[in-house]
Design a protein around this motif. Structure first.
Motif, PDB file in Angstrom:
ATOM      1  N   TYR A  14      37.884  41.596  47.414  1.00  0.00           N
ATOM      2  CA  TYR A  14      37.628  40.500  46.471  1.00  0.00           C
ATOM      3  C   TYR A  14      38.162  39.174  46.986  1.00  0.00           C
ATOM      4  O   TYR A  14      37.470  38.148  46.941  1.00  0.00           O
ATOM      5  CB  TYR A  14      38.295  40.795  45.118  1.00  0.00           C
ATOM      6  CG  TYR A  14      37.394  41.519  44.159  1.00  0.00           C
ATOM      7  CD1 TYR A  14      36.458  40.826  43.396  1.00  0.00           C
ATOM      8  CD2 TYR A  14      37.466  42.886  44.013  1.00  0.00           C
ATOM      9  CE1 TYR A  14      35.628  41.474  42.518  1.00  0.00           C
ATOM     10  CE2 TYR A  14      36.639  43.554  43.130  1.00  0.00           C
ATOM     11  CZ  TYR A  14      35.713  42.846  42.379  1.00  0.00           C
ATOM     12  OH  TYR A  14      34.891  43.496  41.512  1.00  0.00           O
ATOM     13  N   ALA A  15      39.418  39.186  47.446  1.00  0.00           N
ATOM     14  CA  ALA A  15      40.046  37.920  47.848  1.00  0.00           C
ATOM     15  C   ALA A  15      39.231  37.285  48.965  1.00  0.00           C
ATOM     16  O   ALA A  15      38.824  36.115  48.881  1.00  0.00           O
ATOM     17  CB  ALA A  15      41.489  38.176  48.288  1.00  0.00           C
ATOM     18  N   SER A  72      31.576  34.546  34.871  1.00  0.00           N
ATOM     19  CA  SER A  72      30.356  33.811  35.240  1.00  0.00           C
ATOM     20  C   SER A  72      30.177  33.820  36.752  1.00  0.00           C
ATOM     21  O   SER A  72      29.063  33.952  37.241  1.00  0.00           O
ATOM     22  CB  SER A  72      30.429  32.338  34.827  1.00  0.00           C
ATOM     23  OG  SER A  72      30.692  32.260  33.497  1.00  0.00           O
ATOM     24  N   TYR A  73      31.284  33.674  37.461  1.00  0.00           N
ATOM     25  CA  TYR A  73      31.184  33.628  38.920  1.00  0.00           C
ATOM     26  C   TYR A  73      30.590  34.930  39.451  1.00  0.00           C
ATOM     27  O   TYR A  73      29.604  34.926  40.193  1.00  0.00           O
ATOM     28  CB  TYR A  73      32.567  33.375  39.549  1.00  0.00           C
ATOM     29  CG  TYR A  73      32.444  33.135  41.030  1.00  0.00           C
ATOM     30  CD1 TYR A  73      32.008  31.906  41.512  1.00  0.00           C
ATOM     31  CD2 TYR A  73      32.689  34.154  41.948  1.00  0.00           C
ATOM     32  CE1 TYR A  73      31.823  31.696  42.870  1.00  0.00           C
ATOM     33  CE2 TYR A  73      32.517  33.951  43.300  1.00  0.00           C
ATOM     34  CZ  TYR A  73      32.087  32.714  43.758  1.00  0.00           C
ATOM     35  OH  TYR A  73      31.893  32.509  45.095  1.00  0.00           O
ATOM     36  N   LEU A  74      31.166  36.060  39.043  1.00  0.00           N
ATOM     37  CA  LEU A  74      30.668  37.348  39.552  1.00  0.00           C
ATOM     38  C   LEU A  74      29.246  37.615  39.072  1.00  0.00           C
ATOM     39  O   LEU A  74      28.463  38.272  39.765  1.00  0.00           O
ATOM     40  CB  LEU A  74      31.600  38.483  39.141  1.00  0.00           C
ATOM     41  CG  LEU A  74      32.999  38.442  39.764  1.00  0.00           C
ATOM     42  CD1 LEU A  74      33.827  39.634  39.292  1.00  0.00           C
ATOM     43  CD2 LEU A  74      32.944  38.427  41.293  1.00  0.00           C
ATOM     44  N   ILE A 372      42.416  38.457  41.068  1.00  0.00           N
ATOM     45  CA  ILE A 372      42.194  38.086  42.470  1.00  0.00           C
ATOM     46  C   ILE A 372      41.036  37.084  42.572  1.00  0.00           C
ATOM     47  O   ILE A 372      41.106  36.110  43.338  1.00  0.00           O
ATOM     48  CB  ILE A 372      41.885  39.340  43.317  1.00  0.00           C
ATOM     49  CG1 ILE A 372      43.033  40.334  43.242  1.00  0.00           C
ATOM     50  CG2 ILE A 372      41.594  38.951  44.770  1.00  0.00           C
ATOM     51  CD1 ILE A 372      44.321  39.867  43.849  1.00  0.00           C
ATOM     52  N   VAL A 373      39.978  37.320  41.808  1.00  0.00           N
ATOM     53  CA  VAL A 373      38.849  36.372  41.836  1.00  0.00           C
ATOM     54  C   VAL A 373      39.348  34.992  41.403  1.00  0.00           C
ATOM     55  O   VAL A 373      39.063  33.977  42.059  1.00  0.00           O
ATOM     56  CB  VAL A 373      37.690  36.843  40.925  1.00  0.00           C
ATOM     57  CG1 VAL A 373      36.582  35.798  40.866  1.00  0.00           C
ATOM     58  CG2 VAL A 373      37.144  38.186  41.412  1.00  0.00           C
ATOM     59  N   ALA A 374      40.120  34.961  40.323  1.00  0.00           N
ATOM     60  CA  ALA A 374      40.628  33.669  39.820  1.00  0.00           C
ATOM     61  C   ALA A 374      41.492  32.986  40.866  1.00  0.00           C
ATOM     62  O   ALA A 374      41.395  31.768  41.080  1.00  0.00           O
ATOM     63  CB  ALA A 374      41.430  33.895  38.529  1.00  0.00           C
ATOM     64  N   ARG A 375      42.333  33.762  41.554  1.00  0.00           N
ATOM     65  CA  ARG A 375      43.221  33.160  42.558  1.00  0.00           C
ATOM     66  C   ARG A 375      42.436  32.666  43.772  1.00  0.00           C
ATOM     67  O   ARG A 375      42.763  31.649  44.364  1.00  0.00           O
ATOM     68  CB  ARG A 375      44.313  34.147  42.978  1.00  0.00           C
ATOM     69  CG  ARG A 375      45.235  34.503  41.813  1.00  0.00           C
ATOM     70  CD  ARG A 375      46.399  35.340  42.248  1.00  0.00           C
ATOM     71  NE  ARG A 375      47.296  34.596  43.121  1.00  0.00           N
ATOM     72  CZ  ARG A 375      48.125  33.651  42.713  1.00  0.00           C
ATOM     73  NH1 ARG A 375      48.173  33.318  41.442  1.00  0.00           N
ATOM     74  NH2 ARG A 375      48.902  33.024  43.570  1.00  0.00           N
TER      75      ARG A 375
END
Ligand code: FAD
Ligand code: UDP
Length: 391
Positions: A14-15, A72-74, A372-375
């Motif tokens: 993910y990162a 929304s991103y994913l 992890i997506v947010a970071r």
């Protein structure tokens, strides 16, 4: 090689994948992703097993978040199967909802006693409260403490000993707080507004995310064979690399264990395909009082795949990570002592101004996928702002 790329990312989980897409798309940068496994997706990777059933190779992954930006991103890269995760504990052969909730309470304490305990709990903590097992054990009311002792013995202590080799008091309190006692009849494992499974699986979602002309992924490549870090300078294939480097693996390994090893837990996964339509009453059953494994997941119940006459299950066995060949570190063992050791590696990493540590391993934290997506999005916001200022 190095002059062809503006930034380097180590790891295609993910990162690494979210960062690669952001930098390539929004920053119009040429991104090289090095991944040592033979596939993308990191620990969220899924694939068909020998019988054609979709499984998660590194244990069950259920997507859930309260973060609208992340969802929304994913959603740009996948549609979702509406799925609300429900877990049952197998308590000496009897199935009880986990997190321990008001339905579990009435199973454990039938009749009038259960009714009285429910009233007491609701008046002490309020309807819908999420009470950690450690705080429930400190209640002054002896009957509430009796509930706490029951939950501790039947849900937490044996499972936690299997998972961590330590008691609930010995591990980081935030870990057991992930699964609080829930004073409601909501029997879902997560209460986040956005929950689901990627309709065609996680790997398909990652494939779309990494499918961008600015991104080159090299699988089967350990970055340590290509990188060297000395005196504040990063070399890629022997030449100085001046762009940002995002590292998502184990930081102690990156620096050749200079200050010693950071402790992790690893898992052994044991899979089986059985000649039945359905094996167990929930997608995941936690073995909270006996058995050497922590839980069994039946994948068809997670993914919704229709496959009559056959089902695949996976058992998880936890043990200390030793660093032996083939072992994968899955969980940081969070403690003041280990965090202090991590801080030394973090300080060492900071001597390389363009090196960024990102992800569950590199940051030595117990992060879910959404975190992890947010970071990754936040780090790329920062890097792209810097880039704009320079240009
Ligand atoms: P990873 O997925 O570990 O990716 C790091 C990548 O870097 C790996 O592919 C690795 O091979 C690569 N790498 C490392 N070092 C190098 C190197 N030197 N060179 C090249 N490549 C390298 N989260 C949820 O939200 N819901 C769940 O239900 C859930 N269930 C989980 C179940 C289990 C059993 C586990 C272990 C985790 C679960 N998680 C869950 C957490 C989730 O897996 C993580 O949050 C997420 O995968 C972290 O992404 P990452 O990119 O930080 O790390
Ligand atoms: N836990 C437990 N019994 C359970 C479920 C969880 O004791 O039935 C404790 C255990 O210490 C575990 C922690 O709560 O490691 C967090 O559980 P979670 O399900 O979030 O773990 P993960 O899915 O990340 O392995």
């Amino acid at each position: 090689m190095s002059e062809h790329f503006d930034c380097l990312i180590v790891g295609a989980g993910y990162a690494g994948s979210v960062a690669a897409r952001e930098l390539a798309e929004r920053g119009r940068l040429r991104v090289l992703v090095l991944e040592r496994r033979d596939h993308i997706g990191g620990n969220a990777y899924d694939c068909l097993d020998e019988s054609g059933i979709l499984i998660h190779r590194y244990g069950p992954h259920i997507f859930h978040t309260s973060d609208q930006r992340v969802y929304s991103y994913l959603s740009r890269f996948t549609q979702w199967r509406d799925y609300q995760h429900r877990v049952l504990a197998n308590v000496y052969g009897r199935y009880m909802p986990v997190p321990f909730n008001l339905s579990s309470l009435h199973m454990a304490f039938p009749g009038e006693k259960g009714t009285r305990l429910e009233e007491k709990l609701l008046s002490a903590y309020g309807e819908g409260a999420r009470v950690t097992i450690l705080s429930l054990r400190e209640a002054s009311d002896p009957e509430i403490r009796e509930v706490a002792d029951y939950v501790y013995e039947h849900v937490f202590v044996h499972y936690t000993m299997k998972q961590w080799g330590q008691t609930p008091e010995e591990i980081d309190p935030a870990t057991t707080a992930r699964v609080p006692v829930l004073l409601s009849r909501d029997d879902r494992y997560f209460q986040d507004p956005y929950q689901g499974m990627p309709l065609e699986g996680y790997t398909a979602m990652f494939r779309r995310m990494l499918d961008h002309p600015g991104i080159t992924v090299e699988l089967g490549t350990d970055a340590r064979d290509r990188l060297s870090l000395e005196g504040g300078t990063i070399l890629l294939d022997g030449a100085p690399f001046s762009g940002p480097v995002i590292f998502t693996g184990e930081v102690d390994e990156l620096f050749a264990f200079r200050y010693g090893r950071l402790p992790y837990r690893t898992l052994d996964f044991v899979s089986e395909t059985l000649p039945v339509d359905q094996y167990q009453p929930a997608a995941t059953v936690n073995y909270t009082v006996d058995q050497p494994y922590t839980r069994i997941t039946e994948y068809k119940q997670l993914t919704g795949q229709v496959f009559p006459g056959r089902t695949s299950i996976m058992k998880e066995f936890s043990r200390a990570y030793t660093g032996a060949a083939g072992e994968i570190p899955y969980y940081a063992v969070i403690s003041p002592e280990n965090n202090a050791l991590y801080s030394r590696y973090e300080a060492l990493a900071a001597t390389f101004p363009r090196l960024h540590l990102l992800g569950r391993l590199a940051e030595y934290k117990y992060y879910n996928m959404d975190a992890i997506v947010a970071r990754a999005l936040a780090l790329c916001d920062r890097l792209l702002e810097e880039q704009e200022r320079i240009l």
